[in-house]
Design a protein around this motif. Structure first.
Motif, PDB file in Angstrom:
ATOM      1  N   ALA A  52       0.412  -0.933  -0.301  1.00 58.35           N
ATOM      2  CA  ALA A  52      -0.246   0.265  -0.325  1.00 58.35           C
ATOM      3  C   ALA A  52       0.945   1.065  -0.012  1.00 58.35           C
ATOM      4  CB  ALA A  52      -0.723  -0.367   1.426  1.00 58.35           C
ATOM      5  N   GLU A  53       2.007   1.335   0.469  1.00 58.20           N
ATOM      6  CA  GLU A  53       2.634   2.267   0.908  1.00 58.20           C
ATOM      7  C   GLU A  53       3.396   2.686  -0.671  1.00 58.20           C
ATOM      8  OE1 GLU A  53       6.222   3.962   4.120  1.00 58.20           O
ATOM      9  OE2 GLU A  53       6.046   2.423   2.847  1.00 58.20           O
ATOM     10  N   ALA A  54       3.684   2.011  -1.640  1.00 53.68           N
ATOM     11  CA  ALA A  54       4.284   2.076  -2.676  1.00 53.68           C
ATOM     12  C   ALA A  54       3.350   2.593  -3.816  1.00 53.68           C
ATOM     13  CB  ALA A  54       5.056   0.938  -3.536  1.00 53.68           C
ATOM     14  N   ALA A  55       1.916   2.315  -3.131  1.00 53.72           N
ATOM     15  CA  ALA A  55       1.168   2.825  -4.194  1.00 53.72           C
ATOM     16  C   ALA A  55       0.540   4.084  -3.702  1.00 53.72           C
ATOM     17  CB  ALA A  55      -0.516   1.487  -4.129  1.00 53.72           C
ATOM     18  N   ARG A  56       0.430   4.440  -2.630  1.00 53.75           N
ATOM     19  CA  ARG A  56       0.480   6.570  -2.519  1.00 53.75           C
ATOM     20  C   ARG A  56       1.870   6.740  -2.955  1.00 53.75           C
ATOM     21  NH1 ARG A  56       3.021   8.167   1.732  1.00 53.75           N
ATOM     22  NH2 ARG A  56       4.030   6.125   2.664  1.00 53.75           N
ATOM     23  N   TRP A  57       3.271   5.824  -2.638  1.00 56.19           N
ATOM     24  CA  TRP A  57       4.151   6.732  -3.335  1.00 56.19           C
ATOM     25  C   TRP A  57       3.774   7.584  -5.053  1.00 56.19           C
ATOM     26  CZ3 TRP A  57       8.309   2.651  -2.007  1.00 56.19           C
ATOM     27  CH2 TRP A  57       9.087   3.171  -0.747  1.00 56.19           C
ATOM     28  N   ALA A  58       3.638   6.463  -5.802  1.00 54.54           N
ATOM     29  CA  ALA A  58       2.973   6.049  -7.074  1.00 54.54           C
ATOM     30  C   ALA A  58       2.129   7.826  -6.788  1.00 54.54           C
ATOM     31  CB  ALA A  58       2.251   5.465  -7.604  1.00 54.54           C
ATOM     32  N   GLU A  59       1.022   7.734  -6.216  1.00 54.21           N
ATOM     33  CA  GLU A  59      -0.346   8.865  -6.412  1.00 54.21           C
ATOM     34  C   GLU A  59       0.722   9.903  -6.363  1.00 54.21           C
ATOM     35  OE1 GLU A  59      -4.379   9.495  -4.475  1.00 54.21           O
ATOM     36  OE2 GLU A  59      -3.482   7.537  -4.150  1.00 54.21           O
ATOM     37  N   GLU A  60       1.218   9.997  -5.843  1.00 55.78           N
ATOM     38  CA  GLU A  60       2.039  11.158  -4.902  1.00 55.78           C
ATOM     39  C   GLU A  60       3.381  11.848  -5.792  1.00 55.78           C
ATOM     40  OE1 GLU A  60       1.982  11.053   0.030  1.00 55.78           O
ATOM     41  OE2 GLU A  60       3.421  10.186  -1.070  1.00 55.78           O
ATOM     42  N   ALA A  61       3.796  10.701  -6.802  1.00 58.17           N
ATOM     43  CA  ALA A  61       4.907  11.090  -7.469  1.00 58.17           C
ATOM     44  C   ALA A  61       3.645  12.323  -9.025  1.00 58.17           C
ATOM     45  CB  ALA A  61       5.292  10.117  -7.592  1.00 58.17           C
ATOM     46  N   HIS A  62       2.761  11.621  -8.901  1.00 59.21           N
ATOM     47  CA  HIS A  62       1.920  12.559 -10.233  1.00 59.21           C
ATOM     48  C   HIS A  62       1.046  13.252  -9.550  1.00 59.21           C
ATOM     49  CE1 HIS A  62       2.502   9.421 -13.895  1.00 59.21           C
ATOM     50  NE2 HIS A  62       2.871   8.647 -12.075  1.00 59.21           N
ATOM     51  N   ARG A  63       0.727  13.224  -7.982  1.00 59.82           N
ATOM     52  CA  ARG A  63      -0.405  14.365  -7.995  1.00 59.82           C
ATOM     53  C   ARG A  63       0.754  15.931  -7.763  1.00 59.82           C
ATOM     54  NH1 ARG A  63      -5.135  14.494  -6.464  1.00 59.82           N
ATOM     55  NH2 ARG A  63      -5.308  12.050  -6.482  1.00 59.82           N
ATOM     56  N   TYR A  64       1.716  15.160  -7.563  1.00 59.10           N
ATOM     57  CA  TYR A  64       2.802  16.619  -7.087  1.00 59.10           C
ATOM     58  C   TYR A  64       4.394  16.456  -8.130  1.00 59.10           C
ATOM     59  CZ  TYR A  64       0.067  16.190  -2.702  1.00 59.10           C
ATOM     60  OH  TYR A  64      -1.069  16.019  -1.662  1.00 59.10           O
ATOM     61  N   PRO A  65       3.913  16.422  -9.068  1.00 66.04           N
ATOM     62  CA  PRO A  65       5.327  17.152 -10.566  1.00 66.04           C
ATOM     63  C   PRO A  65       5.686  17.794 -10.080  1.00 66.04           C
ATOM     64  CG  PRO A  65       2.705  18.269 -10.400  1.00 66.04           C
ATOM     65  CD  PRO A  65       2.585  17.711  -9.529  1.00 66.04           C
ATOM     66  N   PRO A  66       7.230  17.507 -10.680  1.00 70.65           N
ATOM     67  CA  PRO A  66       8.387  18.031 -10.692  1.00 70.65           C
ATOM     68  C   PRO A  66       8.122  19.840 -10.860  1.00 70.65           C
ATOM     69  CG  PRO A  66       8.572  16.965 -12.633  1.00 70.65           C
ATOM     70  CD  PRO A  66       7.223  16.314 -11.745  1.00 70.65           C
ATOM     71  N   VAL A  67       8.938  20.652  -9.867  1.00 69.76           N
ATOM     72  CA  VAL A  67       8.931  22.043 -10.286  1.00 69.76           C
ATOM     73  C   VAL A  67      10.364  22.719 -10.573  1.00 69.76           C
ATOM     74  CG1 VAL A  67       7.920  24.757  -9.160  1.00 69.76           C
ATOM     75  CG2 VAL A  67       6.941  22.375  -8.567  1.00 69.76           C
TER      76      VAL A  67
END
Length: 537
Positions: A52-67
């Motif tokens: 479940a933690e990796a699934a959360r990481w994947a969602e966060e990586a896309h929800r908060y894109p690079p700046v």
């Protein structure tokens, strides 16, 4: 009072299974391609990625894109890209498990196939980070055109330490490599590039120009093409110079992409940025093509990984949701669709592993030349439609951003475009046939044994041979490439997959009664096919 918010008839989270062990076609393909030795490492990674933690990481990586930060608070050029911590978690996993460079440091047979296993696991959960990982892997064979440069950079590249940050390469525990080839006026026609490379007194070159796409601008160095006095030439462009100053690479903006949003792609300007020549002047295309072919392999791997994710999510949902009085997975119409999606996924996995194994075998060079282009076109072309159908199996739930299939749907078209969209790849197929006639011979020799076991493949192969004899041109290049791709997939499934999977593929893709949508042609043993691909927790 009546309860108003009890959640029923929703599937449980798809977590808790091992991403490697649950993928039977991948486990079997690893064994037959000499990569069974990666099993323990793949299971360790598969355990982490399935959580479940990796699934959360994947969602966060896309929800908060690079700046992008072009300047610091005082007005100085910064040209840095900030990433969410979840992006770095995936990058760390990828480097730790060797997805970025395993075959160049591990001389065991099957190293490229073993790496394909690792990359496919990573790409199932968060595909965006696979872009810098892929380019780093692909940079090594190109760098070897300049042995002294390769001797200096390979130990840094093959390190299994992820060391993020803008510092001189010599001061880092590990480096990553990107590329910047295309320009806005030329795109895939890199010979139209206008970036100039001027020799300097110390043997380097000063590059001045504008690159339309710089993949992964936070990497430590880039392979680029520029016009030197002797013609189009390949260069290694470091991000930071040995004295610690930033090279003259100006990040103009990050691309606002349809998908792949966790990864940064930039438009850059080079203001006499210093670079090392790789290979002879005027030989830029022949040098960089080594990198391109390896990244095309990775496009196939990542697409197959996406198909596996889509098939797993669709079958899992259908196995745990009921409608009209029965589980979705038990309703014949849905079973046929799911089975067809699973067959497509297994065919892509088989091709991915066979192609990766060809990079392990010097004697497969001629086969690899044609098969890479064929697989890049056909497997990647099938990706977007496959993702769309899988998403539809979840209905409205699949269209929500919290479900990973929404991200997958946006990701799959990139893999068909990156490193040559459809027409560019078909032109490369024609080029391979004309410049390496033996590639067609070995490709057909690969497929023909299976054709003896299935009349549908035999008839299909006869058609391919007629088209080859007639001298395929641009007008028929797409049909030829598609037919070659289907023939390769069918032959691999006949040789290695369960009979019901191979029969389903041949019936729906090669038979006279073809359908245009998944599930349109009924196949036998659809339930058994779905059971083979349904994740076990």
């Amino acid at each position: 009072m009546t309860e108003t918010h009890t959640v029923v008839n929703q599937p449980p989270p798809l977590v808790g299974r091992n991403l490697f062990d649950a993928n039977r076609p991948l486990v079997e393909a690893a064994a037959r391609t000499g990569a069974a030795w990666i099993g323990d490492d793949a299971r360790a990674l598969g355990e982490v990625l399935a959580g479940a933690e990796a699934a959360r990481w994947a969602e966060e990586a896309h929800r908060y894109p690079p700046v992008l930060r072009t300047h610091d608070r005082y007005g100085n050029r910064a040209d840095e890209v900030d990433f969410h911590p979840s992006w770095h978690r995936f990058m760390g996993l990828a480097v730790e498990h060797g997805a970025h460079a395993m075959p160049w440091a591990d001389t065991r047979p099957g190293a490229h196939a073993a790496r394909a296993v690792i990359l496919s696991l990573l790409a199932q959960i968060e595909p965006g980070h696979c872009c810098p990982i892929s380019m780093t892997y692909a940079a090594v064979p190109a760098l070897r055109a300049e042995p002294a440069l390769a001797a200096e950079w390979e130990p840094r590249i093959t390190s299994r330490t992820y060391d993020f940050g803008l510092r001189p390469a010599a001061d880092k525990a590990g480096v990553l490599v990107g590329m910047a080839m295309t320009e806005k006026q030329g795109g895939s026609d890199v010979r139209a590039n206008t970036t100039r490379a001027t020799p300097t007194a110390d043997g380097m070159y000063a590059l001045r120009g504008h690159k339309w796409f710089c993949s992964a601008p936070m990497n430590d160095a880039f392979l680029v093409l520029a016009q030197a006095p002797g013609g189009l030439t390949c260069f290694l462009l470091p991000r930071v110079l040995p004295d610690g100053t930033l090279n003259a690479i100006r990040l103009q903006r990050l691309k606002d992409k349809l998908g792949n949003r966790s990864n940064a792609s930039a438009e850059i300007e080079l203001h006499d940025a210093l670079a090392h020549r790789v290979g002879e002047e005027g030989r830029g295309v022949s040098v960089i093509i080594e990198m391109v072919n390896h990244t095309r392999l990775d496009c196939v791997i990542a697409t197959a990984a996406g198909m596996r994710q889509s098939a797993a999510e669709a079958t899992w949902h259908a196995a745990h949701r009921s409608a009209f009085g029965a589980r979705l997975v038990d309703q014949p119409l849905m079973t046929q669709v799911l089975a067809d999606l699973c067959v497509e996924s297994e065919a892509a996995t088989a091709v991915m592993m066979r192609l990766a194994s060809a990079y392990d075998t010097p004697g497969d060079a001629a086969f690899r030349r044609l098969a890479t282009a064929v697989a890049k076109y056909w497997v990647c072309k099938r990706g977007p439609g496959h993702a769309a159908e899988a998403l539809e199996c979840l209905g409205g739930n699949g269209y929500i951003e919290e479900a990973p299939l929404a991200r997958r749907y946006r990701e799959q078209p990139l893999l068909s475009i990156w490193e040559g969209s459809g027409n560019v790849i078909c032109l490369d197929v024609l080029r391979a046939l004309s410049t390496s006639p033996q590639s067609a011979e070995v490709f057909l020799a690969e497929v023909e044994p299976a054709a003896a076991a299935d009349a549908r493949l035999a008839a299909h192969l006869d058609g391919v041979k007629r088209l080859l004899r007639s001298g395929a041109d641009q007008s028929s290049a797409r049909r030829l490439t598609e037919d070659l791709g289907l023939a390769l997939q069918a032959s691999l499934l006949i040789a290695h997959a369960p009979a019901e999977v191979a029969d389903a593929f041949c019936a729906t893709r090669l038979g006279s009664d073809r359908g245009l949508a998944y599930g349109a042609v009924p196949v036998k043993a659809a339930g058994d096919i779905v059971s083979r691909h349904l994740p076990e927790v």
